[in-house]
Write an enzyme that holds these catalytic residues in place. Sequence first.
Site: not given
Ligand code: BGC
Length: 753
Positions: A282
Site C-alpha cells: 500500500d
Molecule cells: C489506500 C489504498 C489505495 C492507495 C493508492 C492508499 O492510501 O489504502 O487502498 O489503493 O492509497 O491510492
Amino acid sequence: MAATGLLMSSNLSIEASNQINECAETSPYPSMLINLQASMTTEEKIGQMSQFFSHGEYISEHLAESIRQGRVGSVLNEVRLHTVNELQRLAVEESRLGIPLLVGRDVIHGFNTIFPIPLGQAASWCSETVKQCARISALEAATVGVNWTFAPMIDISRDPRWGRIAESLGEDPHLCSVLGVAMVEGFQGDALHKDGNIAACAKHFAGYGAGESGRDYSTVNIPENELRNVYLPPFKAVADAGVATFMSAFNDLNGVPASGNKWLMTDILRQEWNYPGFVVSDWESIQQLTTHGFSKDNKDAAYEAANAGIDMEMVSTTYLDHLPDLLAQGHISIQQVDTAVTKILQLKWQLGLFDSPYTDASMLPVPLNPEHLQIAKDAAIKSCVLLKNENNILPLSAESLHSIAIIGPLADDPYEQLGTWIFDGDSQYSQTCLQAIEQLLLGQVSIKHVKAMQTSRSYNQADFKQAVDSASAADVAVLILGEESILSGEAHCRAEIGLPGCQEQLIDAIAQTGTPIVLVIMAGRPLTIEDILPKVDAVLFAWHPGTMGGPAIADLLFGKAYPSGKLPVTFPRKVGQVPIYYAQKHSGKPATEATYVHMDDIPVRSPQTSLGMAATHLDTHFSPLFPFGFGLSYTQFHYQNLEISSKTLHLGETLTIKVLLTNTGKIEGEEVVQLYIRDLVGSVTRPVKELKDFKRVKLAAGESDYITFDLCTDKLAFYDRNMQLNIEAGQFHLWVGGCSQTGLRDEFEIIDD
Ligand code: BGC
C-alpha cells in the site's frame, strides 16, 4: 518492440531461470519474457519493482529520467491520456529495454460514471450488477490508459465506525467472496489483453477492516483461526478466480505489519494458495514499517518487505534505495528479485502492453454514455434498502398528491451523492433527487424544496421554520438526509454514527407538523437511527448512490421501480454494540428474550445475580436495529414447503434444498432468498448462523416458484483448531428466508464413515 530478441545473459541464476521456466509453462509467450529478464541489470529489475506517483499535466524531469533509466515499473494516479501515452513512450522508446508501464488508479466504484459505493453495490446481493459496474468502470478507465485498478476491496468489515466500510462489501465472508469475484470478472473480463480490460487488485491483505475501535490504520489482532475462517476466504476466492494482483495492508496484524508479514504473503498466499500474481504494497506501507516500530530504518524495512514477498513498492523508495545493498550483502537473493520481476513482467505481457502500450480511446465506448448511466441507475435501484414502510406509505402515488415538500441538505447536492473515492467522477453529471422528482412529476404535483441545512454537519437551525412551513403545507415531506461524502472513506472514521449536525432536530421539527415523513438516507456506513424510526413513516437507505442516484430514488419513491436491496452489514441500535454481526458465536451465556432486562427495569438494590447473567448490555436490547440480510419490498414474500433431499449426508455428498416462494402482494417484486446453516458442535466454536448461498428471484404478483439450492458438504468446511480445513461430522441446522433472523428451519446430519 524494443524488448524482443535479447539473449539469456549470465547474470540470471539457474534457480531463477528454472522459476521463470516454470512460469513459462503456464504463460502464452514465455520465451520473450525469459530473454528480456535475462538481459536486465539488477537496477532495472529493482526498477520494475517500483511504482512512482505521477499526477499532473507535466511529467517531472525526475520521473521522466527515472523511466528512461529503467527505474520505474509502474506509475499511479496519472489519468490524462496524453500524459499517460507520453509516459509509455518514455518507457518504450527511451529506456534501454523498452518495457511498458503498469498504470494504476483507484477505480473503486466507477471512473467517470459513478456507481453506488461498494457497500451499496453489496446491498444489491446481485453478482451481475456488481460485475457490470466493474465492467463499465474498467472500460471508462481504460480510455485514459489506466490498465490496473486497486480494487476490489474485500476486507470483511464489521465496524461501521470505520470510514472504509463504505468501500467494502460488508460483513460476511460468503457475500464478500461472491461479489468480490464478480468485481474481478468485471474488471478483467475473460482475457486481460482485450480492449477495455484492466488488471484488478485484491486489497488489503489482510485484516485491515478489523482495526481497533474502527480507527483507520490502527492495530489489528485476529486469532489465526478467525483470520482463516472469516477474513481470508474472500481473498482466497478472488485468488482462485484469477485476480491479477494483491495489495498488502497498512495494518499491524498480530504484531507483524502486513507489509512485512512473510507468513501472510509467502506461507499462506504463495505456498498454501499457489497464488501466481504479484503483491504491491500500500502507499508507503513499506517505509511505514519503521513507523510501526517493526524495522529500524528504511533499509531494514526494504529487507522485511522483500523477504516477506512484497513484489512492488508503492510510492516510497526503500527498494530503489536499499535493495542493491541488500543484494550485495547477501541479505536478499537475486532469485527473490527475479521471482518478483517475472510476475510483474508477466502481467504486462498478459495485458498486451508489449504489443500495444499506447491507448487509443476511440476503440472504447465514450464514458458517461446513456448505457453506462442506465446501468448506474439500475445498480442504484437495486442497492437501496427499504428499512421501514409504515402503512405502505411508499410508493407515493402522484395521482393522489397535491403537494410535496422535499427537504434536506442532500436533496439537491450533486456532489455529496457520489460518495468516497470518486477521483475521476464529476458532479456536473449527477442527477439529484430533486431534479429527478421534478422531472418525474412534471408539474402534476406542486413541489416545494427547502434545503434546511447548509451541509449535513451544520448546526444552524435558521432555515428550520421554512422547512416546517413547507412540510405543514404539503401532503408528504420527503427528507433527504445523511452523511456528506467526506464523512466516510479512508481515514474518515467516526466515534458516533448517528445523523450528523442538527439533522435529528430537523426530523423532530418536521415530525411535529403531523405531515407524513418519508426519510431517504444517503450515507457511507450504517447509522444509528433507532431514535428516529418512530418519528418517520418510511426509511429508504440509499448509501451514496452515485451519478444516477436521483432518478433511482425518484423511481423507487413513486413506484416506477421497487426496492429489493438487503443489508450487507448489520445496523446497530447503539454504537456501543459494535462490533455486532449476525455470524457471532453463541457464547456460554447467550442473551435470550426470556432473561433480558433493561436497566430501567431493574429494581433498586437488586442482588448482583438477579439479572439472568447473559452476554448483553443493560442499556440497549441485545438484538441489532436491523439484521444482516434485511430489506423490505413493496410486496410480501411467503416462504413455505421447505424440503431437503436427505436428513443425513456423507462427506462429498450434496444436499438439495427446496422452498416454495410466493409473492403474496399485489405488485411484482424481487426477493433475495438466503440460505444459512449452523454447525451445532465444532472442534472450534462455530457461528450461530453462516450464509452459504443466496438467489435473487423476481416474481409477479401472485406468482410462486420453487427455489433450490445445492449445498455440497465442501461448503461446510472450516479451519479447525489445528488450522486444518475440515468438514466435521455432526448435526446442522439450516434456514431459508429473506433475512438472517427469519426463515424456515430444518436439520440434517453429516456422517463420517
Ligand atoms: C489506500 C489504498 C489505495 C492507495 C493508492 C492508499 O492510501 O489504502 O487502498 O489503493 O492509497 O491510492
